[in-house]
Design a protein around this motif. Sequence first.
Motif, mmCIF file in Angstrom:
data_model
loop_
_atom_site.group_PDB
_atom_site.id
_atom_site.type_symbol
_atom_site.label_atom_id
_atom_site.label_comp_id
_atom_site.label_asym_id
_atom_site.label_seq_id
_atom_site.Cartn_x
_atom_site.Cartn_y
_atom_site.Cartn_z
ATOM 1 N N LEU A 57 0.825 -1.211 0.000
ATOM 2 C CA LEU A 57 0.000 0.000 0.000
ATOM 3 C C LEU A 57 0.860 1.264 0.000
ATOM 4 O O LEU A 57 0.537 2.243 -0.675
ATOM 5 N N GLU A 58 1.958 1.217 0.738
ATOM 6 C CA GLU A 58 2.843 2.375 0.761
ATOM 7 C C GLU A 58 3.537 2.550 -0.597
ATOM 8 O O GLU A 58 3.650 3.670 -1.104
ATOM 9 N N LYS A 59 3.953 1.456 -1.189
ATOM 10 C CA LYS A 59 4.645 1.509 -2.478
ATOM 11 C C LYS A 59 3.758 2.119 -3.561
ATOM 12 O O LYS A 59 4.224 2.874 -4.404
ATOM 13 N N GLU A 60 2.464 1.817 -3.518
ATOM 14 C CA GLU A 60 1.541 2.349 -4.533
ATOM 15 C C GLU A 60 1.034 3.747 -4.194
ATOM 16 O O GLU A 60 0.282 4.335 -4.965
ATOM 17 N N GLY A 61 1.409 4.276 -3.028
ATOM 18 C CA GLY A 61 1.026 5.630 -2.663
ATOM 19 C C GLY A 61 -0.259 5.752 -1.864
ATOM 20 O O GLY A 61 -0.732 6.865 -1.621
ATOM 21 N N SER A 62 -0.837 4.622 -1.447
ATOM 22 C CA SER A 62 -2.073 4.657 -0.663
ATOM 23 C C SER A 62 -1.831 5.039 0.789
ATOM 24 O O SER A 62 -2.754 5.446 1.488
ATOM 25 N N LEU A 63 -0.587 4.868 1.237
ATOM 26 C CA LEU A 63 -0.189 5.199 2.602
ATOM 27 C C LEU A 63 1.092 6.001 2.573
ATOM 28 O O LEU A 63 1.879 5.902 1.629
ATOM 29 N N LYS A 64 1.300 6.750 3.632
ATOM 30 C CA LYS A 64 2.619 7.329 3.870
ATOM 31 C C LYS A 64 2.984 6.981 5.306
ATOM 32 O O LYS A 64 2.117 6.708 6.135
ATOM 33 N N SER A 65 4.274 6.970 5.571
ATOM 34 C CA SER A 65 4.718 6.566 6.901
ATOM 35 C C SER A 65 5.741 7.550 7.437
ATOM 36 O O SER A 65 6.359 8.303 6.691
ATOM 37 N N SER A 66 5.888 7.493 8.747
ATOM 38 C CA SER A 66 6.926 8.280 9.417
ATOM 39 C C SER A 66 7.365 7.499 10.657
ATOM 40 O O SER A 66 6.599 6.701 11.204
ATOM 41 N N ALA A 75 12.071 2.488 17.784
ATOM 42 C CA ALA A 75 11.295 3.388 16.940
ATOM 43 C C ALA A 75 10.092 2.637 16.366
ATOM 44 O O ALA A 75 10.161 1.430 16.114
ATOM 45 N N THR A 76 9.002 3.353 16.181
ATOM 46 C CA THR A 76 7.815 2.749 15.576
ATOM 47 C C THR A 76 7.491 3.484 14.284
ATOM 48 O O THR A 76 7.610 4.709 14.200
ATOM 49 N N LYS A 77 7.091 2.715 13.301
ATOM 50 C CA LYS A 77 6.730 3.272 11.998
ATOM 51 C C LYS A 77 5.216 3.465 11.973
ATOM 52 O O LYS A 77 4.456 2.496 12.044
ATOM 53 N N TRP A 78 4.795 4.716 11.887
ATOM 54 C CA TRP A 78 3.379 5.075 11.881
ATOM 55 C C TRP A 78 2.907 5.242 10.449
ATOM 56 O O TRP A 78 3.615 5.776 9.605
ATOM 57 N N TYR A 79 1.680 4.799 10.193
ATOM 58 C CA TYR A 79 1.103 4.862 8.856
ATOM 59 C C TYR A 79 -0.101 5.796 8.851
ATOM 60 O O TYR A 79 -0.857 5.867 9.819
ATOM 61 N N GLU A 80 -0.264 6.475 7.711
ATOM 62 C CA GLU A 80 -1.367 7.410 7.522
ATOM 63 C C GLU A 80 -1.895 7.215 6.097
ATOM 64 O O GLU A 80 -1.116 7.029 5.165
ATOM 65 N N ILE A 81 -3.205 7.258 5.949
ATOM 66 C CA ILE A 81 -3.807 7.085 4.626
ATOM 67 C C ILE A 81 -3.629 8.370 3.806
ATOM 68 O O ILE A 81 -3.607 9.468 4.358
ATOM 69 N N THR A 82 -3.479 8.210 2.495
ATOM 70 C CA THR A 82 -3.330 9.340 1.579
ATOM 71 C C THR A 82 -4.619 9.500 0.766
ATOM 72 O O THR A 82 -5.546 8.674 0.872
ATOM 73 N N ASP A 83 -4.665 10.507 -0.077
ATOM 74 C CA ASP A 83 -5.820 10.679 -0.963
ATOM 75 C C ASP A 83 -5.977 9.484 -1.900
ATOM 76 O O ASP A 83 -7.091 9.042 -2.177
ATOM 77 N N ILE A 84 -4.855 8.955 -2.369
ATOM 78 C CA ILE A 84 -4.908 7.751 -3.209
ATOM 79 C C ILE A 84 -5.507 6.592 -2.411
ATOM 80 O O ILE A 84 -6.323 5.822 -2.921
ATOM 81 N N GLY A 85 -5.121 6.476 -1.156
ATOM 82 C CA GLY A 85 -5.660 5.430 -0.299
ATOM 83 C C GLY A 85 -7.151 5.592 -0.046
ATOM 84 O O GLY A 85 -7.898 4.611 0.000
ATOM 85 N N LEU A 86 -7.599 6.829 0.112
ATOM 86 C CA LEU A 86 -9.034 7.073 0.297
ATOM 87 C C LEU A 86 -9.821 6.664 -0.937
ATOM 88 O O LEU A 86 -10.924 6.110 -0.824
ATOM 89 N N GLN A 87 -9.264 6.913 -2.123
ATOM 90 C CA GLN A 87 -9.932 6.488 -3.359
ATOM 91 C C GLN A 87 -9.951 4.966 -3.458
ATOM 92 O O GLN A 87 -10.952 4.372 -3.835
#
Length: 116
Positions: A57-66, A75-87
């Motif tokens: 999902l991150e590779k296709e741009g549906s998510l971004k992480s930090s 450290a923990t990797k947090w994920y957030e949905i993107t506009d592509i992910g919402l679509q």
Amino acid sequence: MDSRAKNRRTYRFAPAFILLFLAEKSLYGSAILSEFRDRLPDYSVDSAVIYRSLQELEKEGSLKSSWNTETPGPATKWYEITDIGLQKLANYYGDIEKRKRNLDFFLSTYSQLPPR
């Protein structure tokens, strides 16, 4: 049917649920697994499926992480949905809605069969 095909079918909607959970709030990997276990007790999924889905999902741009390095411990990797992910989530919604109608038809028709 080979086990890989069965697993693909079983986990087909794991990304949909991940996107759904992330549409509600940002999460890290093991918290997403906890969401599955707490909210979908009849949906069997393991951490490998979660992390593989997150990566895709991150590779296709549906998510971004930090990375969160401010709290004690690893450290923990947090994920957030993107506009592509919402679509993509909206597309899953339409697909699942159609499948649900077909399954409702099956259940209704089956329940009306005469006992044998």
